[in-house]
Design a protein around this motif. Sequence first.
Motif, mmCIF file in Angstrom:
data_model
loop_
_atom_site.group_PDB
_atom_site.id
_atom_site.type_symbol
_atom_site.label_atom_id
_atom_site.label_comp_id
_atom_site.label_asym_id
_atom_site.label_seq_id
_atom_site.Cartn_x
_atom_site.Cartn_y
_atom_site.Cartn_z
ATOM 1 N N LYS A 186 0.836 -1.205 0.000
ATOM 2 C CA LYS A 186 0.000 0.000 0.000
ATOM 3 C C LYS A 186 0.872 1.257 0.000
ATOM 4 O O LYS A 186 0.627 2.197 -0.760
ATOM 5 C CB LYS A 186 -0.922 0.005 1.213
ATOM 6 C CG LYS A 186 -1.844 1.192 1.261
ATOM 7 C CD LYS A 186 -2.739 1.158 2.487
ATOM 8 C CE LYS A 186 -3.590 2.420 2.528
ATOM 9 N NZ LYS A 186 -4.275 2.567 3.795
ATOM 10 N N ILE A 187 1.907 1.263 0.836
ATOM 11 C CA ILE A 187 2.820 2.415 0.889
ATOM 12 C C ILE A 187 3.515 2.594 -0.456
ATOM 13 O O ILE A 187 3.635 3.716 -0.967
ATOM 14 C CB ILE A 187 3.849 2.236 2.020
ATOM 15 C CG1 ILE A 187 3.159 2.320 3.382
ATOM 16 C CG2 ILE A 187 4.965 3.273 1.910
ATOM 17 C CD1 ILE A 187 4.031 1.896 4.548
ATOM 18 N N ARG A 188 3.978 1.480 -1.042
ATOM 19 C CA ARG A 188 4.652 1.549 -2.335
ATOM 20 C C ARG A 188 3.722 2.144 -3.386
ATOM 21 O O ARG A 188 4.130 3.003 -4.174
ATOM 22 C CB ARG A 188 5.095 0.145 -2.759
ATOM 23 C CG ARG A 188 5.822 0.112 -4.089
ATOM 24 C CD ARG A 188 6.194 -1.332 -4.440
ATOM 25 N NE ARG A 188 7.072 -1.393 -5.571
ATOM 26 C CZ ARG A 188 6.666 -1.389 -6.840
ATOM 27 N NH1 ARG A 188 5.389 -1.312 -7.120
ATOM 28 N NH2 ARG A 188 7.538 -1.447 -7.824
ATOM 29 N N GLN A 189 2.463 1.701 -3.392
ATOM 30 C CA GLN A 189 1.515 2.214 -4.378
ATOM 31 C C GLN A 189 1.246 3.700 -4.158
ATOM 32 O O GLN A 189 1.107 4.456 -5.120
ATOM 33 C CB GLN A 189 0.201 1.422 -4.345
ATOM 34 C CG GLN A 189 -0.718 1.750 -5.504
ATOM 35 C CD GLN A 189 -0.069 1.483 -6.854
ATOM 36 O OE1 GLN A 189 0.464 0.422 -7.102
ATOM 37 N NE2 GLN A 189 -0.108 2.483 -7.727
ATOM 38 N N SER B 17 1.988 9.152 -6.178
ATOM 39 C CA SER B 17 2.399 10.537 -5.937
ATOM 40 C C SER B 17 3.332 11.057 -7.030
ATOM 41 O O SER B 17 3.575 12.251 -7.122
ATOM 42 C CB SER B 17 3.099 10.660 -4.582
ATOM 43 O OG SER B 17 4.408 10.103 -4.643
ATOM 44 N N GLY B 18 3.873 10.129 -7.833
ATOM 45 C CA GLY B 18 4.773 10.549 -8.904
ATOM 46 C C GLY B 18 6.236 10.526 -8.505
ATOM 47 O O GLY B 18 7.106 10.815 -9.322
ATOM 48 N N ILE B 19 6.520 10.202 -7.262
ATOM 49 C CA ILE B 19 7.905 10.108 -6.812
ATOM 50 C C ILE B 19 8.501 8.830 -7.393
ATOM 51 O O ILE B 19 7.925 7.747 -7.236
ATOM 52 C CB ILE B 19 7.996 10.079 -5.271
ATOM 53 C CG1 ILE B 19 7.430 11.371 -4.690
ATOM 54 C CG2 ILE B 19 9.429 9.852 -4.819
ATOM 55 C CD1 ILE B 19 7.293 11.334 -3.174
ATOM 56 N N PRO B 20 9.661 8.935 -8.063
ATOM 57 C CA PRO B 20 10.253 7.718 -8.632
ATOM 58 C C PRO B 20 10.780 6.798 -7.532
ATOM 59 O O PRO B 20 11.294 7.268 -6.512
ATOM 60 C CB PRO B 20 11.390 8.243 -9.512
ATOM 61 C CG PRO B 20 11.705 9.594 -8.979
ATOM 62 C CD PRO B 20 10.433 10.129 -8.376
ATOM 63 N N LEU B 21 10.634 5.495 -7.737
ATOM 64 C CA LEU B 21 11.150 4.531 -6.784
ATOM 65 C C LEU B 21 12.670 4.449 -6.899
ATOM 66 O O LEU B 21 13.238 4.685 -7.956
ATOM 67 C CB LEU B 21 10.540 3.151 -7.047
ATOM 68 C CG LEU B 21 9.028 3.051 -6.904
ATOM 69 C CD1 LEU B 21 8.566 1.654 -7.282
ATOM 70 C CD2 LEU B 21 8.592 3.378 -5.494
ATOM 71 N N LEU B 22 13.313 4.108 -5.798
ATOM 72 C CA LEU B 22 14.763 3.957 -5.800
ATOM 73 C C LEU B 22 15.152 2.642 -6.460
ATOM 74 O O LEU B 22 14.435 1.644 -6.356
ATOM 75 C CB LEU B 22 15.305 3.954 -4.367
ATOM 76 C CG LEU B 22 15.079 5.205 -3.526
ATOM 77 C CD1 LEU B 22 15.623 4.979 -2.114
ATOM 78 C CD2 LEU B 22 15.727 6.419 -4.153
ATOM 79 N N THR B 23 16.318 2.652 -7.111
ATOM 80 C CA THR B 23 16.869 1.394 -7.604
ATOM 81 C C THR B 23 17.446 0.657 -6.399
ATOM 82 O O THR B 23 17.589 1.232 -5.309
ATOM 83 C CB THR B 23 17.994 1.642 -8.622
ATOM 84 O OG1 THR B 23 19.079 2.305 -7.949
ATOM 85 C CG2 THR B 23 17.515 2.479 -9.800
ATOM 86 N N ALA B 24 17.807 -0.598 -6.575
ATOM 87 C CA ALA B 24 18.398 -1.369 -5.478
ATOM 88 C C ALA B 24 19.683 -0.698 -4.987
ATOM 89 O O ALA B 24 19.928 -0.606 -3.782
ATOM 90 C CB ALA B 24 18.679 -2.797 -5.931
ATOM 91 N N GLU B 25 20.479 -0.205 -5.915
ATOM 92 C CA GLU B 25 21.731 0.464 -5.554
ATOM 93 C C GLU B 25 21.454 1.756 -4.775
ATOM 94 O O GLU B 25 22.116 2.041 -3.774
ATOM 95 C CB GLU B 25 22.541 0.775 -6.809
ATOM 96 C CG GLU B 25 23.912 1.349 -6.517
ATOM 97 C CD GLU B 25 24.719 1.555 -7.782
ATOM 98 O OE1 GLU B 25 24.903 2.731 -8.168
ATOM 99 O OE2 GLU B 25 25.145 0.541 -8.368
ATOM 100 N N GLU B 26 20.477 2.531 -5.212
ATOM 101 C CA GLU B 26 20.128 3.769 -4.505
ATOM 102 C C GLU B 26 19.602 3.471 -3.107
ATOM 103 O O GLU B 26 19.914 4.193 -2.151
ATOM 104 C CB GLU B 26 19.084 4.548 -5.302
ATOM 105 C CG GLU B 26 19.601 5.135 -6.605
ATOM 106 C CD GLU B 26 18.482 5.672 -7.496
ATOM 107 O OE1 GLU B 26 18.773 6.597 -8.276
ATOM 108 O OE2 GLU B 26 17.342 5.176 -7.413
ATOM 109 N N ALA B 27 18.825 2.399 -2.975
ATOM 110 C CA ALA B 27 18.301 2.018 -1.661
ATOM 111 C C ALA B 27 19.440 1.604 -0.732
ATOM 112 O O ALA B 27 19.463 1.987 0.443
ATOM 113 C CB ALA B 27 17.289 0.893 -1.798
ATOM 114 N N ASP B 28 20.410 0.840 -1.246
ATOM 115 C CA ASP B 28 21.565 0.440 -0.438
ATOM 116 C C ASP B 28 22.362 1.659 0.016
ATOM 117 O O ASP B 28 22.797 1.737 1.166
ATOM 118 C CB ASP B 28 22.476 -0.503 -1.223
ATOM 119 C CG ASP B 28 21.890 -1.885 -1.394
ATOM 120 O OD1 ASP B 28 20.960 -2.242 -0.622
ATOM 121 O OD2 ASP B 28 22.362 -2.615 -2.290
ATOM 122 N N LYS B 29 22.539 2.614 -0.885
ATOM 123 C CA LYS B 29 23.280 3.828 -0.547
ATOM 124 C C LYS B 29 22.555 4.618 0.537
ATOM 125 O O LYS B 29 23.162 5.088 1.495
ATOM 126 C CB LYS B 29 23.475 4.690 -1.792
ATOM 127 C CG LYS B 29 24.316 5.910 -1.543
ATOM 128 C CD LYS B 29 24.563 6.693 -2.823
ATOM 129 C CE LYS B 29 25.406 7.906 -2.531
ATOM 130 N NZ LYS B 29 25.637 8.720 -3.719
#
Length: 78
Positions: free
Chosen positions: A44-47, A52-64
Amino acid sequence: MTTEQLLYKWQDLNTDEQSKVLAFIDSLKHQKQSGSKLGQKLRKIRQEIIDSGIPLLTAEEADKEKAERRGGYGEDLI
C-alpha cells in the motif's frame, strides 16, 4: 508459454492431475491476495509513492540511502 501450449499440456493430464493443477493455481492466487499484514501495508505504501509521482529507488540507490542513514556503516559494501 502461450495459451495454446498450456492447453496442449492440460489435455495430456488426467482428471486427478487437472484437479491438482487447479488447486495449485487457487493456492497461488490466495497467497498473492492475502499475504502478510506487513506485506499488505508495504504494498500500500509503495503504491502511494508511485501514485504521488515520486520515482522509486533502484536497489543500488536504496543500499546507498541505508548506508547513509546508518552513519556510513556498510558503505564499503556498495
